[in-house]
Design a protein around this motif. Sequence first.
Motif, PDB file in Angstrom:
ATOM      1  N   GLY A 138      35.936  42.184  45.802  1.00  0.00           N
ATOM      2  CA  GLY A 138      35.465  42.548  44.460  1.00  0.00           C
ATOM      3  C   GLY A 138      34.184  43.351  44.501  1.00  0.00           C
ATOM      4  N   ALA A 139      33.269  42.966  45.379  1.00  0.00           N
ATOM      5  CA  ALA A 139      32.008  43.702  45.506  1.00  0.00           C
ATOM      6  C   ALA A 139      32.263  45.115  46.026  1.00  0.00           C
ATOM      7  N   TYR A 140      33.218  45.241  46.944  1.00  0.00           N
ATOM      8  CA  TYR A 140      33.559  46.564  47.484  1.00  0.00           C
ATOM      9  C   TYR A 140      34.121  47.464  46.380  1.00  0.00           C
ATOM     10  N   ILE A 141      35.033  46.909  45.580  1.00  0.00           N
ATOM     11  CA  ILE A 141      35.614  47.685  44.479  1.00  0.00           C
ATOM     12  C   ILE A 141      34.525  48.112  43.501  1.00  0.00           C
ATOM     13  N   ALA A 142      33.678  47.161  43.112  1.00  0.00           N
ATOM     14  CA  ALA A 142      32.614  47.463  42.139  1.00  0.00           C
ATOM     15  C   ALA A 142      31.707  48.570  42.652  1.00  0.00           C
ATOM     16  N   SER A 143      31.339  48.494  43.917  1.00  0.00           N
ATOM     17  CA  SER A 143      30.477  49.530  44.494  1.00  0.00           C
ATOM     18  C   SER A 143      31.201  50.862  44.566  1.00  0.00           C
ATOM     19  N   GLY A 144      32.485  50.813  44.941  1.00  0.00           N
ATOM     20  CA  GLY A 144      33.248  52.048  45.113  1.00  0.00           C
ATOM     21  C   GLY A 144      33.492  52.811  43.835  1.00  0.00           C
ATOM     22  N   ILE A 145      33.518  52.115  42.700  1.00  0.00           N
ATOM     23  CA  ILE A 145      33.746  52.807  41.423  1.00  0.00           C
ATOM     24  C   ILE A 145      32.456  52.886  40.598  1.00  0.00           C
ATOM     25  N   GLY A 146      31.337  52.629  41.245  1.00  0.00           N
ATOM     26  CA  GLY A 146      30.050  52.782  40.571  1.00  0.00           C
ATOM     27  C   GLY A 146      29.780  51.777  39.487  1.00  0.00           C
ATOM     28  N   GLY A 147      30.399  50.600  39.574  1.00  0.00           N
ATOM     29  CA  GLY A 147      30.120  49.544  38.610  1.00  0.00           C
ATOM     30  C   GLY A 147      30.741  49.742  37.243  1.00  0.00           C
ATOM     31  N   LYS A 148      31.666  50.691  37.113  1.00  0.00           N
ATOM     32  CA  LYS A 148      32.316  50.893  35.813  1.00  0.00           C
ATOM     33  C   LYS A 148      33.715  51.465  36.002  1.00  0.00           C
ATOM     34  N   GLY A 149      34.600  51.114  35.082  1.00  0.00           N
ATOM     35  CA  GLY A 149      35.960  51.621  35.135  1.00  0.00           C
ATOM     36  C   GLY A 149      36.990  50.522  34.974  1.00  0.00           C
ATOM     37  N   VAL A 167      41.879  35.963  44.476  1.00  0.00           N
ATOM     38  CA  VAL A 167      41.730  36.765  43.254  1.00  0.00           C
ATOM     39  C   VAL A 167      40.632  36.200  42.356  1.00  0.00           C
ATOM     40  N   GLU A 168      40.392  34.888  42.410  1.00  0.00           N
ATOM     41  CA  GLU A 168      39.265  34.326  41.665  1.00  0.00           C
ATOM     42  C   GLU A 168      37.945  34.868  42.212  1.00  0.00           C
ATOM     43  N   GLY A 169      37.872  34.985  43.537  1.00  0.00           N
ATOM     44  CA  GLY A 169      36.679  35.574  44.145  1.00  0.00           C
ATOM     45  C   GLY A 169      36.495  37.028  43.742  1.00  0.00           C
ATOM     46  N   VAL A 170      37.605  37.770  43.691  1.00  0.00           N
ATOM     47  CA  VAL A 170      37.553  39.170  43.248  1.00  0.00           C
ATOM     48  C   VAL A 170      37.007  39.244  41.825  1.00  0.00           C
ATOM     49  N   LYS A 171      37.552  38.427  40.942  1.00  0.00           N
ATOM     50  CA  LYS A 171      37.118  38.440  39.543  1.00  0.00           C
ATOM     51  C   LYS A 171      35.653  38.046  39.402  1.00  0.00           C
ATOM     52  N   GLU A 172      35.222  37.116  40.252  1.00  0.00           N
ATOM     53  CA  GLU A 172      33.826  36.682  40.209  1.00  0.00           C
ATOM     54  C   GLU A 172      32.884  37.863  40.461  1.00  0.00           C
ATOM     55  N   SER A 173      33.198  38.653  41.483  1.00  0.00           N
ATOM     56  CA  SER A 173      32.347  39.803  41.796  1.00  0.00           C
ATOM     57  C   SER A 173      32.463  40.904  40.749  1.00  0.00           C
ATOM     58  N   LEU A 174      33.692  41.172  40.311  1.00  0.00           N
ATOM     59  CA  LEU A 174      33.871  42.209  39.290  1.00  0.00           C
ATOM     60  C   LEU A 174      33.154  41.825  38.002  1.00  0.00           C
ATOM     61  N   GLY A 175      33.164  40.525  37.680  1.00  0.00           N
ATOM     62  CA  GLY A 175      32.556  40.043  36.443  1.00  0.00           C
ATOM     63  C   GLY A 175      31.055  40.228  36.371  1.00  0.00           C
ATOM     64  N   ARG A 176      30.424  40.520  37.503  1.00  0.00           N
ATOM     65  CA  ARG A 176      28.983  40.774  37.500  1.00  0.00           C
ATOM     66  C   ARG A 176      28.643  42.185  37.033  1.00  0.00           C
ATOM     67  N   ASN A 177      29.674  42.966  36.727  1.00  0.00           N
ATOM     68  CA  ASN A 177      29.480  44.359  36.314  1.00  0.00           C
ATOM     69  C   ASN A 177      30.021  44.553  34.898  1.00  0.00           C
ATOM     70  N   ALA A 178      29.103  44.732  33.953  1.00  0.00           N
ATOM     71  CA  ALA A 178      29.498  44.842  32.549  1.00  0.00           C
ATOM     72  C   ALA A 178      30.399  46.041  32.291  1.00  0.00           C
ATOM     73  N   GLY A 179      30.306  47.041  33.156  1.00  0.00           N
ATOM     74  CA  GLY A 179      31.085  48.264  32.938  1.00  0.00           C
ATOM     75  C   GLY A 179      32.500  48.214  33.484  1.00  0.00           C
ATOM     76  N   ILE A 180      32.872  47.128  34.144  1.00  0.00           N
ATOM     77  CA  ILE A 180      34.210  47.015  34.727  1.00  0.00           C
ATOM     78  C   ILE A 180      35.116  46.203  33.816  1.00  0.00           C
ATOM     79  N   GLN A 181      36.319  46.713  33.600  1.00  0.00           N
ATOM     80  CA  GLN A 181      37.288  46.057  32.728  1.00  0.00           C
ATOM     81  C   GLN A 181      38.587  45.829  33.496  1.00  0.00           C
ATOM     82  N   VAL A 182      39.025  44.576  33.595  1.00  0.00           N
ATOM     83  CA  VAL A 182      40.318  44.274  34.210  1.00  0.00           C
ATOM     84  C   VAL A 182      41.388  44.482  33.150  1.00  0.00           C
ATOM     85  N   VAL A 183      42.255  45.460  33.369  1.00  0.00           N
ATOM     86  CA  VAL A 183      43.236  45.842  32.343  1.00  0.00           C
ATOM     87  C   VAL A 183      44.660  45.437  32.719  1.00  0.00           C
TER      88      VAL A 183
END
Length: 307
Positions: A138-149, A167-183
């Motif tokens: 999740g942290a890798y994804i967030a960094s790779g897309i600049g914290g948004k998308g 996947v819970e761990g992935v969501k945990e890291s993604l959830g730290r980025n207000a600009g990321i939306q799981v669609v």
Amino acid sequence: MNRRTLLAVLALALAAWQAPAAAQQKPTIGVSLPQDDNPFYIAMLRGIRARAAELGYDVVTVSSQEDKAKQINGVQDLIARGVKGILISPIDAVGVNAAYDAAAAAKVPIISVARASTSPNQLLHVAMDEKQIGRDIGAYIASGIGGKGKVALLAGPPGSPTFKNVVEGVKESLGRNAGIQVVFDQFGLLTRERGLKLAEDALVANPDLAAIYAANDDVALGAAQAVVAAGKKGKVLITGMNGVPPALRGVQEGTLAMTVELNPVLWGRLGVDVLAGYLKGEKYQQQVFIKHVLVDAKNIAQKLPKK
């Protein structure tokens, strides 16, 4: 026939009789994996066989192909064949508990490798640090897309705690980025076909999709097919998990951004070591963790198979 010839014949006969007897005394371990044709489990079985041979064990396997009833029946067959212990990667955390019950009733040690069971008869779990791996992805994804998308999550089988934890761990890291939306968020089988179909669906619903998390490399490679077909190669970040050779090539070619190297060969070897140790009376923690490494463009050259 003279006395010397007679003695020679008797010696040969005795050796011929003793050889099968010695072969029968060689201990055997049983192995039940979820799939026969998944590159990850093919590599894991290779590691199991190699390490077992080094330690003086024979290996007998049973096939299940993601069928819970077949896996239960296969374990019962292993028990009937007199194996000394069993390594199993359960298809479902609850659905194959009868296999563990059968092993316990027969006093045959059964140890989970990779996936885990909820059965109290699971003696040990040779595992990965599931939540932490998910956090790292999740942290890798967030960094790779600049914290948004927008991000799509193609998770693994719903009955497997392993894939739920990741996947819970992935969501945990993604959830730290207000600009990321799981669609897009779906559990399912670990096949390339499913990765292709779900990625197509996610891209149709979200043409501006920024990233896809895939539960394993087969799902990731299927998703990559959909992304390439949509003309979006390099525009949608895709992560896999397991580090099998096709995924490593995908990272090298840029169709995958990253995979997690779990080294199934070493995982299989560790499973045999733990089972052999248990049979000798050694003590272990309930979980024995393997190491994981994130593999992307920065370190792919070190991870590709040597020619």
